[in-house]
Design a protein around this motif. Structure first.
Motif, PDB file in Angstrom:
ATOM      1  N   LYS A   1     -35.933  -7.964 -64.852  1.00  0.00           N
ATOM      2  CA  LYS A   1     -35.575  -7.769 -63.438  1.00  0.00           C
ATOM      3  C   LYS A   1     -34.871  -9.009 -62.927  1.00  0.00           C
TER       4      LYS A   1
ATOM      5  N   GLU B   1     -35.287  -3.556 -62.135  1.00  0.00           N
ATOM      6  CA  GLU B   1     -35.036  -3.598 -60.699  1.00  0.00           C
ATOM      7  C   GLU B   1     -34.276  -4.865 -60.348  1.00  0.00           C
ATOM      8  N   ARG B   2     -33.538  -4.764 -59.255  1.00  0.00           N
ATOM      9  CA  ARG B   2     -32.736  -5.865 -58.728  1.00  0.00           C
ATOM     10  C   ARG B   2     -31.751  -6.410 -59.768  1.00  0.00           C
TER      11      ARG B   2
ATOM     12  N   ARG C   1     -34.335   0.428 -59.910  1.00  0.00           N
ATOM     13  CA  ARG C   1     -34.378   0.194 -58.466  1.00  0.00           C
ATOM     14  C   ARG C   1     -33.381  -0.886 -58.092  1.00  0.00           C
TER      15      ARG C   1
END
Length: 188
Positions: free
Chosen positions: A97, A121-122, A160
């Motif tokens: 991430k 994510e990110r 995400r």
């Protein structure tokens, strides 16, 4: 090489000479900034991106990572235990991430995904050119080339806040293929 930019050959199946390839995750949550000077970086294996990495080139078309193998994407993610592919984020390992890739060109000379994103994510791509090897498949049996193949893990996987800012996509039959309903953002 063209325009005074020296080609840099990077080889290997599991590792390569680019500084990003050999990061051990011994210091969690440490932001690693990797600057790639202008040049053409020739690879024949995937670069494995760990968490908290910021990969920055010197601009679109100036810093080029060029993949010649038809077996590997240019980038894929590695988890907290340095695992990839079917072992990624299994057991006690945590997914990668907080990754940023900016100011470079990713060019794949074969019919393979340019970037492969597993559960994460990110992740942010800023001013990146995704350049494939085809615009249409030559036959119905030929596979499609994706600029980004988003494939979160089947059981509980997620993507995400994956963002594309001022990115360009060329010669790919598909831009971003999302295998699962996810939130992918893009802006020009």
């Amino acid at each position: 090489a063209e325009d005074g930019i020296r080609d840099k050959l990077v080889t290997g199946v599991q590792t390569c000479a680019l500084p990003i390839c050999n990061f051990a995750l011994t210091t969690p949550r440490l932001r690693r900034v990797i600057h790639l000077p202008a040049g053409i970086y020739l690879i024949n294996a995937s670069l494995k991106l760990p968490s908290y990495v910021y990969l920055q080139g010197e601009g679109k078309g100036r810093t080029v990572i060029r993949q010649s193998s038809n077996l590997y994407p240019i980038f894929q993610l590695k988890d907290s235990e340095n695992k990839i592919d079917s072992l990624y984020a299994t057991g006690s390992a945590t997914p990668a991430k907080d990754i940023t890739v900016s100011e470079l060109t990713l060019e794949h000379l074969q019919n393979e995904d340019i970037v492969r994103l597993d559960t994460t994510e990110r992740v942010e791509f800023v001013r990146v050119v995704f350049k494939g090897s085809q615009s249409l498949p030559n036959s119905s049996s030929e596979s499609l080339q994706n600029a980004v193949y988003a494939r979160p893990l089947d059981s509980g996987g997620y993507l995400r806040n994956v963002t594309f800012i001022e990115c360009d996509f060329y010669n790919c039959t598909q831009g971003i293929l999302d295998r699962k309903s996810t939130r992918l953002n893009s802006s020009h």
